[in-house]
Design an enzyme around this catalytic site. Structure first.
Site, PDB file in Angstrom:
ATOM      1  N   HIS A   1     -13.434   2.931   8.235  1.00  0.00           N
ATOM      2  CA  HIS A   1     -12.679   1.787   7.701  1.00  0.00           C
ATOM      3  C   HIS A   1     -13.215   1.382   6.318  1.00  0.00           C
ATOM      4  O   HIS A   1     -13.560   0.229   6.082  1.00  0.00           O
ATOM      5  CB  HIS A   1     -12.731   0.592   8.671  1.00  0.00           C
ATOM      6  CG  HIS A   1     -11.521  -0.286   8.570  1.00  0.00           C
ATOM      7  ND1 HIS A   1     -10.873  -0.805   9.656  1.00  0.00           N
ATOM      8  CD2 HIS A   1     -10.818  -0.737   7.488  1.00  0.00           C
ATOM      9  CE1 HIS A   1      -9.840  -1.531   9.265  1.00  0.00           C
ATOM     10  NE2 HIS A   1      -9.783  -1.507   7.949  1.00  0.00           N
TER      11      HIS A   1
ATOM     12  N   SER B   1      -4.126   2.715   8.311  1.00  0.00           N
ATOM     13  CA  SER B   1      -3.542   1.399   8.592  1.00  0.00           C
ATOM     14  C   SER B   1      -4.258   0.682   9.733  1.00  0.00           C
ATOM     15  O   SER B   1      -5.048  -0.229   9.496  1.00  0.00           O
ATOM     16  CB  SER B   1      -2.056   1.563   8.880  1.00  0.00           C
ATOM     17  OG  SER B   1      -1.321   0.732   8.033  1.00  0.00           O
ATOM     18  N   ARG B   2      -3.970   1.064  10.951  1.00  0.00           N
ATOM     19  CA  ARG B   2      -4.637   0.493  12.132  1.00  0.00           C
ATOM     20  C   ARG B   2      -4.728   1.586  13.193  1.00  0.00           C
ATOM     21  O   ARG B   2      -3.761   2.335  13.408  1.00  0.00           O
ATOM     22  CB  ARG B   2      -3.851  -0.690  12.726  1.00  0.00           C
ATOM     23  CG  ARG B   2      -3.988  -1.980  11.975  1.00  0.00           C
ATOM     24  CD  ARG B   2      -5.402  -2.595  12.054  1.00  0.00           C
ATOM     25  NE  ARG B   2      -5.532  -3.739  11.165  1.00  0.00           N
ATOM     26  CZ  ARG B   2      -5.911  -3.676   9.892  1.00  0.00           C
ATOM     27  NH1 ARG B   2      -6.246  -2.538   9.340  1.00  0.00           N
ATOM     28  NH2 ARG B   2      -5.993  -4.773   9.165  1.00  0.00           N
TER      29      ARG B   2
ATOM     30  N   ASP C   1      11.025   2.863   6.777  1.00  0.00           N
ATOM     31  CA  ASP C   1      10.582   1.467   6.849  1.00  0.00           C
ATOM     32  C   ASP C   1      11.703   0.676   7.501  1.00  0.00           C
ATOM     33  O   ASP C   1      12.880   1.028   7.339  1.00  0.00           O
ATOM     34  CB  ASP C   1      10.277   0.924   5.430  1.00  0.00           C
ATOM     35  CG  ASP C   1       9.465  -0.366   5.467  1.00  0.00           C
ATOM     36  OD1 ASP C   1       9.880  -1.318   6.150  1.00  0.00           O
ATOM     37  OD2 ASP C   1       8.409  -0.418   4.813  1.00  0.00           O
TER      38      ASP C   1
ATOM     39  N   ILE D   1       0.840  -1.212   0.000  1.00  0.00           N
ATOM     40  CA  ILE D   1       0.000   0.000   0.000  1.00  0.00           C
ATOM     41  C   ILE D   1       0.871   1.256   0.000  1.00  0.00           C
ATOM     42  O   ILE D   1       0.622   2.198  -0.764  1.00  0.00           O
ATOM     43  CB  ILE D   1      -0.959  -0.012   1.212  1.00  0.00           C
ATOM     44  CG1 ILE D   1      -1.921  -1.202   1.112  1.00  0.00           C
ATOM     45  CG2 ILE D   1      -1.736   1.302   1.299  1.00  0.00           C
ATOM     46  CD1 ILE D   1      -2.742  -1.470   2.362  1.00  0.00           C
TER      47      ILE D   1
ATOM     48  N   GLU E   1     -12.423   0.866  17.273  1.00  0.00           N
ATOM     49  CA  GLU E   1     -13.434   0.979  16.205  1.00  0.00           C
ATOM     50  C   GLU E   1     -14.423  -0.189  16.211  1.00  0.00           C
ATOM     51  O   GLU E   1     -15.517  -0.067  15.658  1.00  0.00           O
ATOM     52  CB  GLU E   1     -12.755   1.079  14.839  1.00  0.00           C
ATOM     53  CG  GLU E   1     -12.014  -0.184  14.388  1.00  0.00           C
ATOM     54  CD  GLU E   1     -11.341  -0.017  13.016  1.00  0.00           C
ATOM     55  OE1 GLU E   1     -10.596   0.957  12.824  1.00  0.00           O
ATOM     56  OE2 GLU E   1     -11.567  -0.895  12.143  1.00  0.00           O
TER      57      GLU E   1
HETATM   58  P1  NAD Z   1       2.807  -4.871   3.682  1.00  0.00           P
HETATM   59  O1  NAD Z   1       3.122  -6.027   4.569  1.00  0.00           O
HETATM   60  O2  NAD Z   1       2.921  -5.046   2.213  1.00  0.00           O
HETATM   61  O3  NAD Z   1       3.788  -3.655   4.079  1.00  0.00           O
HETATM   62  C1  NAD Z   1       4.005  -3.228   5.374  1.00  0.00           C
HETATM   63  C2  NAD Z   1       5.341  -2.477   5.403  1.00  0.00           C
HETATM   64  O4  NAD Z   1       5.492  -1.933   6.710  1.00  0.00           O
HETATM   65  C3  NAD Z   1       6.550  -3.378   5.124  1.00  0.00           C
HETATM   66  O5  NAD Z   1       7.385  -2.771   4.157  1.00  0.00           O
HETATM   67  C4  NAD Z   1       7.235  -3.480   6.480  1.00  0.00           C
HETATM   68  O6  NAD Z   1       8.648  -3.633   6.385  1.00  0.00           O
HETATM   69  C5  NAD Z   1       6.860  -2.145   7.109  1.00  0.00           C
HETATM   70  N1  NAD Z   1       6.931  -2.130   8.569  1.00  0.00           N
HETATM   71  C6  NAD Z   1       6.632  -3.120   9.451  1.00  0.00           C
HETATM   72  N2  NAD Z   1       6.806  -2.673  10.714  1.00  0.00           N
HETATM   73  C7  NAD Z   1       7.220  -1.388  10.615  1.00  0.00           C
HETATM   74  C8  NAD Z   1       7.553  -0.404  11.584  1.00  0.00           C
HETATM   75  N3  NAD Z   1       7.502  -0.648  12.880  1.00  0.00           N
HETATM   76  N4  NAD Z   1       7.914   0.818  11.125  1.00  0.00           N
HETATM   77  C9  NAD Z   1       7.974   1.078   9.791  1.00  0.00           C
HETATM   78  N5  NAD Z   1       7.657   0.184   8.836  1.00  0.00           N
HETATM   79  C10 NAD Z   1       7.295  -1.033   9.254  1.00  0.00           C
HETATM   80  O7  NAD Z   1       1.393  -4.362   4.100  1.00  0.00           O
HETATM   81  P2  NAD Z   1       0.324  -3.558   3.224  1.00  0.00           P
HETATM   82  O8  NAD Z   1      -0.460  -4.503   2.387  1.00  0.00           O
HETATM   83  O9  NAD Z   1       1.006  -2.407   2.576  1.00  0.00           O
HETATM   84  O10 NAD Z   1      -0.666  -3.036   4.357  1.00  0.00           O
HETATM   85  C11 NAD Z   1      -0.248  -2.116   5.339  1.00  0.00           C
HETATM   86  C12 NAD Z   1      -1.312  -2.014   6.405  1.00  0.00           C
HETATM   87  O11 NAD Z   1      -2.478  -1.388   5.853  1.00  0.00           O
HETATM   88  C13 NAD Z   1      -1.850  -3.352   6.923  1.00  0.00           C
HETATM   89  O12 NAD Z   1      -1.009  -3.883   7.924  1.00  0.00           O
HETATM   90  C14 NAD Z   1      -3.195  -2.988   7.462  1.00  0.00           C
HETATM   91  O13 NAD Z   1      -3.042  -2.621   8.816  1.00  0.00           O
HETATM   92  C15 NAD Z   1      -3.581  -1.744   6.659  1.00  0.00           C
HETATM   93  N6  NAD Z   1      -4.773  -1.961   5.810  1.00  0.00           N
HETATM   94  C16 NAD Z   1      -5.829  -1.114   5.943  1.00  0.00           C
HETATM   95  C17 NAD Z   1      -6.963  -1.270   5.149  1.00  0.00           C
HETATM   96  C18 NAD Z   1      -8.153  -0.328   5.253  1.00  0.00           C
HETATM   97  O14 NAD Z   1      -9.228  -0.617   4.673  1.00  0.00           O
HETATM   98  N7  NAD Z   1      -8.061   0.794   5.941  1.00  0.00           N
HETATM   99  C19 NAD Z   1      -7.018  -2.323   4.231  1.00  0.00           C
HETATM  100  C20 NAD Z   1      -5.909  -3.167   4.104  1.00  0.00           C
HETATM  101  C21 NAD Z   1      -4.783  -2.975   4.892  1.00  0.00           C
END
Ligand code: NAD
Length: 330
Positions: A295, A233-234, A174, A155, A263
């Site tokens: 969300h 994200s969360r 990251d 994302i 939430e």
């Molecule tokens: P992903 O696993 O592809 O990427 C996550 C990235 O975060 C990775 O590059 C990882 O190295 C990095 N990371 C992990 N811990 C970290 C930290 N402490 N500090 C900095 N970087 C860190 O995940 P994604 O598919 O890109 O999704 C990201 C997040 O988006 C998910 O974990 C989820 O919480 C959220 N999400 C939200 C929705 C929504 O509808 N709002 C939908 C899907 C996902």
């Protein structure tokens, strides 16, 4: 495979049935969430399919195991609501939908930025009442601004590409840097540098022990005064009480959030006829520079199609003892 689908939303069934048409798994839909109180409904099902609002803790896993469940399939990317260790102990496989449409979430983050910046939500309501004044609608150009991206996974990378298109300077933090992003011109910096130099920060890292309340009073105090923070994200990635204090001090200039810590008791429900008991979200909503969406970042046609297709594929692979590329491992 006999599968119980919990927390089924009105919009999901059509996509699941369509994706399942050629495969013919026996799907039973429950609108109720899955937790310790409702786990008895899983009796007789080999697989259960859940959403993020379902609480699959150790006790629930024990009950699911006793009920004969062998597979937990998440219809989400995140899996922080499932006790993975307990599942492994009970020999229950956990699969998820690691990526369904990163663009859906990235584009929603951009929607939050543009709405907060250009205040189109205010203009929409105002013009409908024949108020054509520009008062309070002043925005800023995105072109040339520094955008800090925390987490450049699927994302985050989609988000970076969009912001580069706006002509922003994009910097990132990251724990694992992406060569692809570096080649596109993204510069990785320390979290401190990112906080101090970004006009807009967008959070795209997962919630884990290392990232819980990553944005707290300390982080807000290091941010540029008046900067914008976007969280799709969360919820627990930011300390909401600290965010409220930062907004009151005008240290935080704008806050856009599609997720909220707590939430579960609010989102995906129509509470318009109820008395909301959560004072924190009510306080947040009192700020005119805070925008909350429930969300919905994932909520596009393309994403729903992908979620259903990948979930049905996960059932089939498990049933046929095929490799499980989407398995959540300890
Ligand atoms: P992903 O696993 O592809 O990427 C996550 C990235 O975060 C990775 O590059 C990882 O190295 C990095 N990371 C992990 N811990 C970290 C930290 N402490 N500090 C900095 N970087 C860190 O995940 P994604 O598919 O890109 O999704 C990201 C997040 O988006 C998910 O974990 C989820 O919480 C959220 N999400 C939200 C929705 C929504 O509808 N709002 C939908 C899907 C996902």
């Amino acid at each position: 495979m006999k599968t119980a689908i919990f927390s089924t939303k009105y919009y999901e069934r059509e996509y699941m049935d369509k994706a399942n048409a050629a495969t013919g798994h026996e799907l039973t839909y429950f609108e109720i969430p899955l937790n310790i109180d409702t786990a008895v409904n899983a009796t007789g099902f080999e697989a259960i399919c859940i959403q993020l609002g379902d609480r699959i803790d150790k006790a629930t896993i024990t009950q699911l195991s006793a009920a004969g469940v062998r597979l937990i399939a998440l219809r989400s990317a995140g899996f922080d609501n499932v006790d993975i260790e307990a599942a492994a102990q009970h020999n229950i496989t956990v699969v998820r939908v690691p990526a369904y449409s990163p663009q859906a979430i990235a584009e929603h983050a951009v929607a939050l930025i543009l709405t907060l910046d250009r205040k189109t939500h205010k203009a929409y309501n105002r013009v409908r009442e024949n108020n054509f004044s520009l008062h309070g609608l002043l925005g800023f150009n995105l072109f040339g601004k520094t955008v800090g991206v925390v987490g450049t996974g699927k994302i985050g990378r989609a988000f970076c590409s969009i912001m580069l298109g706006f002509g922003c300077r994009v910097i990132a933090y990251d724990i694992k840097e992406s060569e692809e992003m570096k080649n596109k011109g993204i510069v990785y910096e320390s979290l401190d540098y990112l906080l101090q130099n970004s006009d807009i920060i967008s959070i795209h890292c997962p919630l884990n022990a290392g990232s819980r309340h990553l944005f707290d009073a300390g982080a807000f105090s290091r941010m540029k005064a008046g900067a914008m923070l976007i969280n799709t994200s969360r919820g627990a990635l930011l300390n909401t009480t600290d965010a409220i204090e930062a907004l009151k001090k005008k240290q935080l200039g704008y806050l856009g959030m599609d997720v909220y810590e707590g939430e579960e008791s609010l989102f995906f429900k129509d509470l318009s006829e109820s008395v909301v008991q959560d004072d924190t979200i009510e306080r947040l909503m009192s700020f005119n520079n805070v925008l909350i969406t429930p969300h919905q970042a994932f909520f596009t046609i393309e994403a729903l199609e992908q979620i259903a297709k990948i979930t049905i594929g996960n059932f089939t692979a498990f049933e046929n003892s095929e490799p499980l590329p989407n398995e959540v491992l300890l």
